[in-house]
Design a protein around this motif. Structure first.
Motif, PDB file in Angstrom:
ATOM      1  N   GLU A  47       0.913  -1.444  -0.263  1.00 44.68           N
ATOM      2  CA  GLU A  47      -0.030   0.356   0.354  1.00 44.68           C
ATOM      3  C   GLU A  47       0.668   1.366   0.243  1.00 44.68           C
ATOM      4  OE1 GLU A  47      -3.725  -1.934   1.853  1.00 44.68           O
ATOM      5  OE2 GLU A  47      -2.686  -1.340   3.368  1.00 44.68           O
ATOM      6  N   LEU A  51       1.845   3.861  -3.210  1.00 37.50           N
ATOM      7  CA  LEU A  51       0.922   5.933  -2.587  1.00 37.50           C
ATOM      8  C   LEU A  51       1.177   6.584  -3.742  1.00 37.50           C
ATOM      9  CD1 LEU A  51       0.966   5.854   1.107  1.00 37.50           C
ATOM     10  CD2 LEU A  51      -1.055   5.513  -0.397  1.00 37.50           C
ATOM     11  N   GLN A  52      -0.181   6.903  -3.916  1.00 38.21           N
ATOM     12  CA  GLN A  52       0.237   8.455  -5.057  1.00 38.21           C
ATOM     13  C   GLN A  52       0.333   9.838  -4.597  1.00 38.21           C
ATOM     14  OE1 GLN A  52      -2.196   8.134  -8.900  1.00 38.21           O
ATOM     15  NE2 GLN A  52      -1.429   6.138  -9.222  1.00 38.21           N
ATOM     16  N   LYS A  54      -1.618  12.937  -5.030  1.00 36.63           N
ATOM     17  CA  LYS A  54      -3.058  12.715  -5.300  1.00 36.63           C
ATOM     18  C   LYS A  54      -3.325  11.865  -3.982  1.00 36.63           C
ATOM     19  CE  LYS A  54      -4.777   9.105  -8.679  1.00 36.63           C
ATOM     20  NZ  LYS A  54      -5.201   8.663  -7.099  1.00 36.63           N
ATOM     21  N   ASP A  55      -3.118  11.199  -3.261  1.00 39.12           N
ATOM     22  CA  ASP A  55      -3.851  10.522  -1.792  1.00 39.12           C
ATOM     23  C   ASP A  55      -3.360  10.684  -0.666  1.00 39.12           C
ATOM     24  OD1 ASP A  55      -4.745   7.771  -3.751  1.00 39.12           O
ATOM     25  OD2 ASP A  55      -2.469   7.105  -3.512  1.00 39.12           O
ATOM     26  N   LEU A  75      -6.234  10.030   4.713  1.00 34.37           N
ATOM     27  CA  LEU A  75      -6.129   9.717   3.368  1.00 34.37           C
ATOM     28  C   LEU A  75      -7.374   8.215   3.235  1.00 34.37           C
ATOM     29  CD1 LEU A  75      -3.604   7.930   1.236  1.00 34.37           C
ATOM     30  CD2 LEU A  75      -3.382   6.753   3.745  1.00 34.37           C
ATOM     31  N   LEU A  77      -8.221   5.060   0.996  1.00 34.23           N
ATOM     32  CA  LEU A  77      -6.776   4.014   0.062  1.00 34.23           C
ATOM     33  C   LEU A  77      -7.975   3.873   0.289  1.00 34.23           C
ATOM     34  CD1 LEU A  77      -4.144   3.327   1.372  1.00 34.23           C
ATOM     35  CD2 LEU A  77      -4.780   1.321   2.112  1.00 34.23           C
ATOM     36  N   PRO A  78      -7.403   3.491  -1.648  1.00 30.22           N
ATOM     37  CA  PRO A  78      -8.653   2.448  -2.478  1.00 30.22           C
ATOM     38  C   PRO A  78      -8.746   1.113  -2.656  1.00 30.22           C
ATOM     39  CG  PRO A  78      -7.392   4.740  -3.425  1.00 30.22           C
ATOM     40  CD  PRO A  78      -6.407   4.194  -2.855  1.00 30.22           C
ATOM     41  N   TYR A  81      -5.115  -0.980  -4.072  1.00 26.52           N
ATOM     42  CA  TYR A  81      -3.817  -0.506  -3.289  1.00 26.52           C
ATOM     43  C   TYR A  81      -3.855  -1.973  -2.285  1.00 26.52           C
ATOM     44  CZ  TYR A  81      -3.289   3.873  -5.242  1.00 26.52           C
ATOM     45  OH  TYR A  81      -3.611   4.715  -5.916  1.00 26.52           O
ATOM     46  N   SER A 140     -11.374  -1.288   0.649  1.00 29.62           N
ATOM     47  CA  SER A 140     -10.996   0.617   0.743  1.00 29.62           C
ATOM     48  C   SER A 140     -11.222   0.680   2.024  1.00 29.62           C
ATOM     49  CB  SER A 140     -11.451   1.311  -0.324  1.00 29.62           C
ATOM     50  OG  SER A 140     -13.462   1.192   0.092  1.00 29.62           O
ATOM     51  N   ASP A 142     -10.583   4.524   4.819  1.00 27.35           N
ATOM     52  CA  ASP A 142     -10.601   6.035   5.342  1.00 27.35           C
ATOM     53  C   ASP A 142      -9.810   6.066   6.106  1.00 27.35           C
ATOM     54  OD1 ASP A 142     -12.115   6.795   2.633  1.00 27.35           O
ATOM     55  OD2 ASP A 142     -13.561   7.342   3.813  1.00 27.35           O
ATOM     56  N   THR A 171      -0.555  12.402  -9.730  1.00 29.21           N
ATOM     57  CA  THR A 171      -1.076  10.333 -10.640  1.00 29.21           C
ATOM     58  C   THR A 171       0.063  10.207 -10.323  1.00 29.21           C
ATOM     59  OG1 THR A 171      -0.757  10.403 -12.533  1.00 29.21           O
ATOM     60  CG2 THR A 171      -2.891  11.055 -11.894  1.00 29.21           C
TER      61      THR A 171
END
Length: 265
Positions: A47, A51-52, A54-55, A75, A77-78, A81, A140, A142, A171
């Motif tokens: 994870e 991370l990008q 934009k996260d 954060l 987290l999608p 990931y 996912s 938060d 990105t």
């Protein structure tokens, strides 16, 4: 290294020592941010590697070679990931089944089907009758980024990152290696272990120590419910989180010391 029993839970003193050692090494801002994210948010190595920018932050416009940013409060987290989600697009079908289970009803129907096919002279291959694999798709979550030290570490790192490359895209990967490319999970795993074991001299520490330390703190020190820890960890099943109900090493050490003081030969 086993996650359930081998990754060391760091004491506050060990964590502080780790941060002080990092400050004396190269790339202190990046490494401090890595450690803070690991220990304060409990992210898995994959994870963190995925991370990008934009996260964690909103980027401002590029003005005269300077790039502003604003750190996010949460954060998000999608699911892509998380563990088992094939976010790296590298998974192959190398899984080999070792155990298969059926309900009584399904097993009864399966036997009848095989019997019918056998009577008809059809070719029967065992793999044709395997039940479908229930794949973990990732989960996912938060995670509020309200810890002051965590926010400061990310802000310091991002300020240096954007000063070096004002044209960075939202990105782009948040963390880059010395060669300028994104970390692979294996490389990041080795780097986190290196900082803790070799730089700070903390035995049995690993890339999982940050995650394990956070979960242990939530359950044992803060006395929060397993549900809270499960939500933060992103575990699909609470049974996975229950692993962290095992008393930390320092608690065992104190218990044995107290017993020794009382039973003196």
């Amino acid at each position: 290294m086993s996650k359930t029993g081998q990754a060391r839970v760091l004491t506050p003193e060990q964590f502080g020592h780790l941060l002080s050692v990092i400050r004396e090494r190269r790339y202190p801002e990046k490494n401090t941010a890595l450690v803070q994210i690991s220990f304060k948010l409990g992210l898995r190595v994959q994870e963190i590697a995925l991370l990008q920018i934009k996260d964690v932050a909103e980027l401002g416009p590029d003005t005269s070679g300077q790039r502003s940013f604003k750190l996010k409060e949460i954060l998000a987290l999608p699911a892509a990931y998380t563990k088992g989600a094939d976010a790296l697009r590298r998974s192959k079908s190398t899984y080999q089944r070792r155990r298969i289970s059926f309900s009584v009803h399904d097993f009864h129907q399966l036997v009848q089907r095989i019997e019918t096919m056998a009577k008809a002279g059809a070719e029967i291959k065992p793999e044709d009758f395997y039940p479908e694999v229930n794949k973990h798709r990732g989960k996912s979550r938060d995670l509020p980024m309200n810890d002051a030290a965590l926010r400061t570490a990310i802000e310091n790192y991002l300020a240096i990152r954007l000063a070096a490359d004002p044209l960075v895209k939202k990105t782009d990967h948040l963390f880059l290696t010395q060669k300028g490319g994104p970390y692979s999970p294996n490389t990041l795993q080795e780097h986190l272990a290196l900082m803790q074991r070799h730089w700070a001299g903390i035995e049995r520490a690993s890339s999982h120590s940050g995650r394990r330390t956070l979960m242990t703190n939530i359950i044992h020190d803060q006395k929060k419910s397993v549900k809270v820890a499960q939500k933060i960890a992103g575990h699909v099943s609470p049974s996975t989180t229950l692993i962290y109900e095992e008393p930390p090493e320092e608690s065992l050490k104190e218990a044995l010391q107290d017993a020794g003081y009382q039973y003196v030969g």
